[in-house]
Design a protein around this motif. Structure first.
Motif, PDB file in Angstrom:
ATOM      1  N   THR A   1       0.807  -1.233   0.000  1.00 17.10           N
ATOM      2  CA  THR A   1       0.000   0.000   0.000  1.00 17.10           C
ATOM      3  C   THR A   1       0.832   1.271   0.000  1.00 17.10           C
ATOM      4  OG1 THR A   1      -0.112  -0.002   2.429  1.00 17.10           O
ATOM      5  CG2 THR A   1      -1.868  -1.150   1.246  1.00 17.10           C
ATOM      6  N   ASP A   2       2.150   1.169   0.052  1.00 17.00           N
ATOM      7  CA  ASP A   2       2.983   2.374   0.186  1.00 17.00           C
ATOM      8  C   ASP A   2       2.762   3.368  -0.953  1.00 17.00           C
ATOM      9  OD1 ASP A   2       3.974   1.457   2.533  1.00 17.00           O
ATOM     10  OD2 ASP A   2       6.027   1.126   1.836  1.00 17.00           O
ATOM     11  N   ALA A   3       2.782   2.893  -2.198  1.00 16.07           N
ATOM     12  CA  ALA A   3       2.631   3.792  -3.337  1.00 16.07           C
ATOM     13  C   ALA A   3       1.246   4.430  -3.355  1.00 16.07           C
ATOM     14  CB  ALA A   3       2.889   3.032  -4.640  1.00 16.07           C
ATOM     15  N   ALA A   4       0.211   3.633  -3.149  1.00 14.81           N
ATOM     16  CA  ALA A   4      -1.157   4.154  -3.170  1.00 14.81           C
ATOM     17  C   ALA A   4      -1.366   5.192  -2.074  1.00 14.81           C
ATOM     18  CB  ALA A   4      -2.156   3.011  -3.029  1.00 14.81           C
ATOM     19  N   SER A   5      -0.855   4.925  -0.880  1.00 14.97           N
ATOM     20  CA  SER A   5      -1.008   5.869   0.234  1.00 14.97           C
ATOM     21  C   SER A   5      -0.255   7.161  -0.040  1.00 14.97           C
ATOM     22  CB  SER A   5      -0.499   5.241   1.536  1.00 14.97           C
ATOM     23  OG  SER A   5      -1.286   4.131   1.904  1.00 14.97           O
ATOM     24  N   PHE A   6       0.974   7.049  -0.556  1.00 15.38           N
ATOM     25  CA  PHE A   6       1.777   8.237  -0.831  1.00 15.38           C
ATOM     26  C   PHE A   6       1.116   9.126  -1.880  1.00 15.38           C
ATOM     27  CE2 PHE A   6       5.003  10.624  -3.095  1.00 15.38           C
ATOM     28  CZ  PHE A   6       5.737  11.203  -2.068  1.00 15.38           C
ATOM     29  N   VAL A   7       0.668   8.531  -2.967  1.00 11.96           N
ATOM     30  CA  VAL A   7       0.046   9.322  -4.039  1.00 11.96           C
ATOM     31  C   VAL A   7      -1.263   9.923  -3.555  1.00 11.96           C
ATOM     32  CG1 VAL A   7      -0.900   9.243  -6.369  1.00 11.96           C
ATOM     33  CG2 VAL A   7       1.172   7.946  -5.823  1.00 11.96           C
ATOM     34  N   ARG A   8      -2.051   9.149  -2.830  1.00 10.47           N
ATOM     35  CA  ARG A   8      -3.311   9.666  -2.292  1.00 10.47           C
ATOM     36  C   ARG A   8      -3.086  10.887  -1.402  1.00 10.47           C
ATOM     37  NH1 ARG A   8      -6.092  11.270   2.245  1.00 10.47           N
ATOM     38  NH2 ARG A   8      -8.262  10.618   2.217  1.00 10.47           N
TER      39      ARG A   8
END
Length: 388
Positions: free
Chosen positions: A142-149
């Protein structure tokens, strides 16, 4: 005689023949008026082209220079005929639902901001009405999704092109978010995410997409796709991938990823700024909202894998007419996808553009003007050709 034959064939038209009495002259005069009123439609039909009222929304392309963004990118614009009604202003209200579905854990993230001016603390130059929504389908964690969000909106409003050129600001923000994520040593930069955003500025809505999430506009019951899925096997994406040295195995980019555009996944990308088969660059589509635009559905591929765009719009419209609650509507779309045995996480956002439910569409044929039948068209064509 031709008038009687044409009427029997189900048409309101008659040919402009010479008449010898007042009754025939009146009939011909009426027909000429009708032909004049519908001349463009008749001419286009006889020449083999569709009548003007059957045409779809036209899209114009705007290219950024290769030094700014990849040359394959396009910004498309769809203008509604009702955009001349300057007094119209949409009212935004949304609902969302997210479920992990059959997967062991949830990797999707999303964001919903109905009142963007308030969220931005009345940023200078921003209109009184605006909103922002996004769906981010993560993979490999989930790191990428959380960062972009958490950062994509910040990159948009801090871009030098904002708000003068929103299209450039949004495209630039996607790339900046991707690069910034690569610099986060505390995060797993091999994780990745697709990204779908809708930025609404007054009546102007710009949908940006990188990946296989999808945004669909409900326009008086008709589904208008506001994004294109980025799958490796799709022709335009395959050509771009192969041009940059990538390969596709069983529908997977380099045998690893089922999407051709995503943020993150830095184990599959080269140095920053280099051309790469896996692109973080979004494709944009723009529309000026009108009274006919009722709602927008944004969903991850877990929804669209088991449901067509039109099916989702038809179902959402029925739900909104029943209870006018976008939250409940999004929940019902998720439940339906689960009933259809989706194999993925599910995230759905429904954005309504009015405080009122959708109007009931009248499908009763008009008595004033009827469509010309095939038989009547042939009779009319023969009469027109004979009079030349």
């Amino acid at each position: 005689m031709f008038l009687e034959a044409a009427m029997a064939a189900g048409t309101d038209y008659s040919p402009p023949l010479e008449a010898g009495n007042s009754t025939e002259r009146r009939e011909i005069s009426d027909v000429r008026d009708a032909l004049s009123e519908n001349s463009d439609d008749v001419k286009q039909t006889l020449s083999g082209k569709p009548p003007r009222h059957l045409s779809v929304a036209r899209h114009s392309a705007t290219l950024l220079s290769p030094s700014e963004l990849d040359s394959d990118a396009r910004v498309t614009g769809a203008r509604s005929p009702a955009d001349i009604v300057s007094s119209y202003m949409p009212v935004f209200r949304c609902g969302s639902c997210a479920e992990k579905g059959p997967k062991p854990y949830m990797e999707d993230k999303h964001i919903c901001i109905d009142n963007l001016p308030e969220h931005l603390s009345d940023a200078a130059g921003f209109p009184s009405s605006g909103a922002f929504y996004g769906v981010f389908d993560g993979h490999g964690g989930t790191d990428a999704a959380s960062f972009v969000r958490n950062n994509i909106l910040k990159f948009i409003i801090k871009d030098s092109f904002f708000p003068a050129c929103l299209e450039k600001a949004i495209k630039s923000a996607f790339l900046k978010a991707d690069y910034a994520f690569a610099d986060e040593s505390s995060l797993d930069i091999s994780s990745g995410t697709t990204a779908l955003t809708a930025f609404i500025y007054g009546r102007k809505m710009i949908v940006a997409n990188a990946g296989d999430c999808r945004a669909v506009l409900g326009k008086r019951g008709k589904a208008i796709e506001m994004s294109k899925d980025h799958k490796p096997n799709y022709t335009s994406e395959r050509q771009r991938i192969e041009k940059l040295g990538g390969v596709i195995y069983d529908g997977y980019l380099n045998g690893q990823l089922s999407v051709s555009r995503a943020l993150g996944d830095w184990h599959m990308k080269g140095p920053k700024g280099s051309a790469c088969p896996l692109s973080a660059e979004p494709e944009l589509q723009e529309i000026v909202l009108s009274e006919e635009d009722e709602f927008l559905i944004m969903g991850c591929d877990g929804l669209w894998d088991v449901m067509s765009s039109q099916c989702a719009v038809t179902m959402a419209r029925k739900e909104l007419m029943l209870h006018n609650d976008p939250e409940r509507c999004s929940r019902e779309l998720v439940r339906e996808a689960l009933r259809r045995n989706t194999c993925d996480n599910l995230t759905v956002i429904v954005v309504c553009f009015s405080p009122d439910p959708p109007l009931r569409v009248d499908v009763t044929p008009s008595r004033v003007r009827r469509s010309i039948s095939a038989e009547g068209l042939n009779l009319l064509k023969g009469a027109l050709e004979g009079s030349l």
